[in-house]
Design an enzyme around this catalytic site. Structure first.
Site, mmCIF file in Angstrom:
data_model
loop_
_atom_site.group_PDB
_atom_site.id
_atom_site.type_symbol
_atom_site.label_atom_id
_atom_site.label_comp_id
_atom_site.label_asym_id
_atom_site.label_seq_id
_atom_site.Cartn_x
_atom_site.Cartn_y
_atom_site.Cartn_z
ATOM 1 N N ASP A 185 -28.501 11.539 5.762
ATOM 2 C CA ASP A 185 -27.131 11.553 5.210
ATOM 3 C C ASP A 185 -27.016 11.720 3.690
ATOM 4 O O ASP A 185 -27.774 11.103 2.941
ATOM 5 C CB ASP A 185 -26.419 10.229 5.503
ATOM 6 C CG ASP A 185 -26.624 9.716 6.896
ATOM 7 O OD1 ASP A 185 -27.221 10.396 7.717
ATOM 8 O OD2 ASP A 185 -26.169 8.583 7.147
ATOM 9 N N GLU A 222 -20.267 5.962 12.733
ATOM 10 C CA GLU A 222 -21.083 5.869 11.514
ATOM 11 C C GLU A 222 -20.352 6.575 10.371
ATOM 12 O O GLU A 222 -19.484 7.428 10.587
ATOM 13 C CB GLU A 222 -22.454 6.524 11.727
ATOM 14 C CG GLU A 222 -23.283 5.851 12.808
ATOM 15 C CD GLU A 222 -24.688 6.423 12.979
ATOM 16 O OE1 GLU A 222 -25.625 5.632 13.112
ATOM 17 O OE2 GLU A 222 -24.842 7.656 12.992
#
Ligand code: FRU
Length: 538
Positions: A56, A238
């Site tokens: 990420d 998430e």
């Protein structure tokens, strides 16, 4: 559990040895890449780490003329392991300079995803000199807690920097949000809310997001939650984000957009990112859409965990997004070495009124135009089967295409573009007129045996009459397709055994009355100029 499965032996050894809160800190000097960024499949104009594992994007914040990009990073392996925050900066969102690792795991845990802000009014008291401090807000993930099946192993921590993000100090009062016994409790995104004069934190927690308030980034209280009964729930939630946008650019009409990534259950299976449009009063988010509606930010398989920049100056006012160009289904298996995975190009998000309601439109940032070589016009009429465009377009291997295609009434087949190489590998980007679907077909596009969840025809619903407008960014191992001004987006990775060198237009089952557009070769952003002006290999 996901992380337990992924952790490598080297990771376990690392953790056993890592009980010191102050792991070795660097002095923030830029790092020259060791690699030449010309390895097979290496993205030429996308951000990728010089080597090793990345997932990420984290801590995206603009400060003092620099766009910071932190990222989930495991410096000891090309698969996921104990997470650090890698770091890079850019002055133009196009060229990136690698900086040393910003945050190392410590005795509280690994450093999972999170955000960063500029604390303009020094609410935190972390400021040391003349300039306001930067504050990073992240999740601590305690592996020991996960292994012993506690539920409270994820907490939120903060760190600050007084030297433009070059060095970071963890707050001695960490964690600032202890875990109340909730297994998934991560990925804080923080912003200042002028209306309520508080910092707002949104983070993911299993099947919902939770919102907290703070006056100083240190003391937090829970104020609301959202989502248990709304939107897509095919996987754990998430990396949320929450921000206001003008509708159709009209400053009198503000709506709030929430992004939520889903570990699985995406639009074409695997990871995906959904969004909600609604109102936010500083405490509660109210979804405008029926609870069962799921809106996808991107229908391709490879845009995950994306969030937006903090502290973009008011004069600019863009909402700039970067996503991780992979999918947890096969992220650790993709055939690249010595690095794994890349980010999407930076994109702006805009809210527009459409016949179906408000929709998020995505557009690559204008700065990318600085990579363009000369424009090459192309056009063709009356295509009934296939027509090669390579002599007009040039090699598409690093390029941007802007085009429209029109088909005749009664055409019930498929139209589109094929990128191909000399090995008979090809990627098709097209539109299925009967099904009213945009699609990317990467079934015969190159390496695929690393995972049975990689190859496939991936689709996005898109209702059209007789014309399709596309803007496409092609790099050595990805395509990013923006249809209808960015109303529908598909981002996909691809690993051809040779770079794609030809491009053709096809029409199956009817007559494509015309295609016209222009193409640009794109220059590489790494290393010296090994590309000519048109962005093609010399
Ligand atoms: C999303 C994610 C986050 C977590 C991070 C760990 O891809 O699973 O929820 O913070 O990756 O690397």
């Amino acid at each position: 559990m996901k992380y337990m499965l992924l952790i490598s032996l080297s990771g376990l050894l690392f953790m056993l040895s890592c009980h010191h809160p102050q792991a070795v800190q660097n002095q923030g000097v830029p790092i020259s890449p060791v690699n030449d960024y010309l390895e097979p499949h290496r993205p030429q104009f996308h951000f990728s780490p010089d080597s090793m594992w990345m997932n990420d994007p984290n801590g995206m914040v603009y400060y003092a003329g620099e766009y910071h990009l932190f990222y989930q990073f495991y410096p000891d392996s090309t698969v996921w392991g104990p997470m650090h925050w890698g770091h890079a900066v850019s002055e133009d969102l196009v060229h990136w300079e690698h900086l040393p690792i910003a945050l190392y795991p410590d005795s509280i845990g690994l450093i999972f995803s999170g955000s960063a802000v500029v604390d303009w009014d020094n609410t935190s008291g972390f400021q040391q000199g003349e300039d306001p401090p930067m504050v990073a807000i992240f999740t601590y993930h305690n592996m020991e807690g996960e292994r012993t099946e506690q539920n409270d192993f994820q907490t939120q921590g903060i760190a600050y920097s007084n030297d433009k993000g070059r060095t970071w100090t963890k707050y001695e009062g960490n964690p600032v949000i202890p875990n109340p016994g909730i297994r998934d409790f991560r990925d804080p995104k923080v912003f200042w809310h002028g209306g309520i004069q508080r910092w707002v934190m949104i983070f993911a927690s299993g099947d919902r997001v939770r919102l907290y308030h703070s006056p100083d980034l240190k003391a937090w209280e829970e104020v609301s939650e959202f989502g248990a009964m709304e939107g897509g729930h095919g996987g754990v939630w998430e990396c949320p984000d929450l921000f206001p946008l003008y509708v159709n650019g009209d400053s009198a009409r503000v709506k709030w957009v929430m992004l939520v990534s889903l570990g699985s259950g995406g639009p074409n299976e695997g990871s995906g990112t959904q969004y909600f449009v609604g109102d936010f009063d500083g405490i509660n988010f109210k979804n405008d859409h029926p609870a069962e509606d799921v809106l996808w930010l991107d229908y391709g398989k490879d845009n995950y965990a994306g969030v937006t920049y903090s502290d973009i100056p008011k004069e600019d006012n863009r909402r700039i997004f970067i996503g991780w160009m992979s999918n947890w289904q096969y992220a650790t298996l993709i055939p690249t070495y010595p690095w794994r995975s890349a980010m999407t190009v930076p994109r702006t998000l805009e809210l527009k009124e459409t016949s179906e309601g408000l929709r998020l439109f995505t557009r690559p940032v204008d700065e990318l135009a600085s990579l363009r070589g000369p424009a090459k016009e192309f056009a063709a009429d009356e295509v009934t089967d296939r027509l090669d465009l390579t002599s007009q377009v040039g090699s598409p291997q690093t390029s941007e295409l802007i085009l429209t295609m029109e088909w005749e009434d009664g055409h019930e087949g498929k139209v589109g573009l094929t990128l191909a190489n000399g090995l008979n590998e090809h990627l098709d980007i097209g539109y299925d007129i009967a099904k009213q679907q945009l699609f990317i077909d990467r079934v015969e596009a190159g390496k695929k045996d690393f995972s049975d969840q990689f190859a496939g025809v991936h689709v996005a619903p898109l209702a059209l009459e007789n014309e399709l407008a596309l803007r496409i960014f092609i790099d050595w191992s990805s395509v990013e397709v923006f249809a209808e001004e960015g109303k529908v987006v598909m981002t996909e990775t691809v690993f051809p055994n040779e770079n794609f060198s030809s491009i053709a237009v096809f029409s199956e089952g009817g007559i494509l009355s015309g295609i016209k557009g222009h193409a640009y070769g794109l220059k590489r952003i790494w290393g010296g100029a090994t590309m000519n002006e048109g962005g093609e290999s010399e």
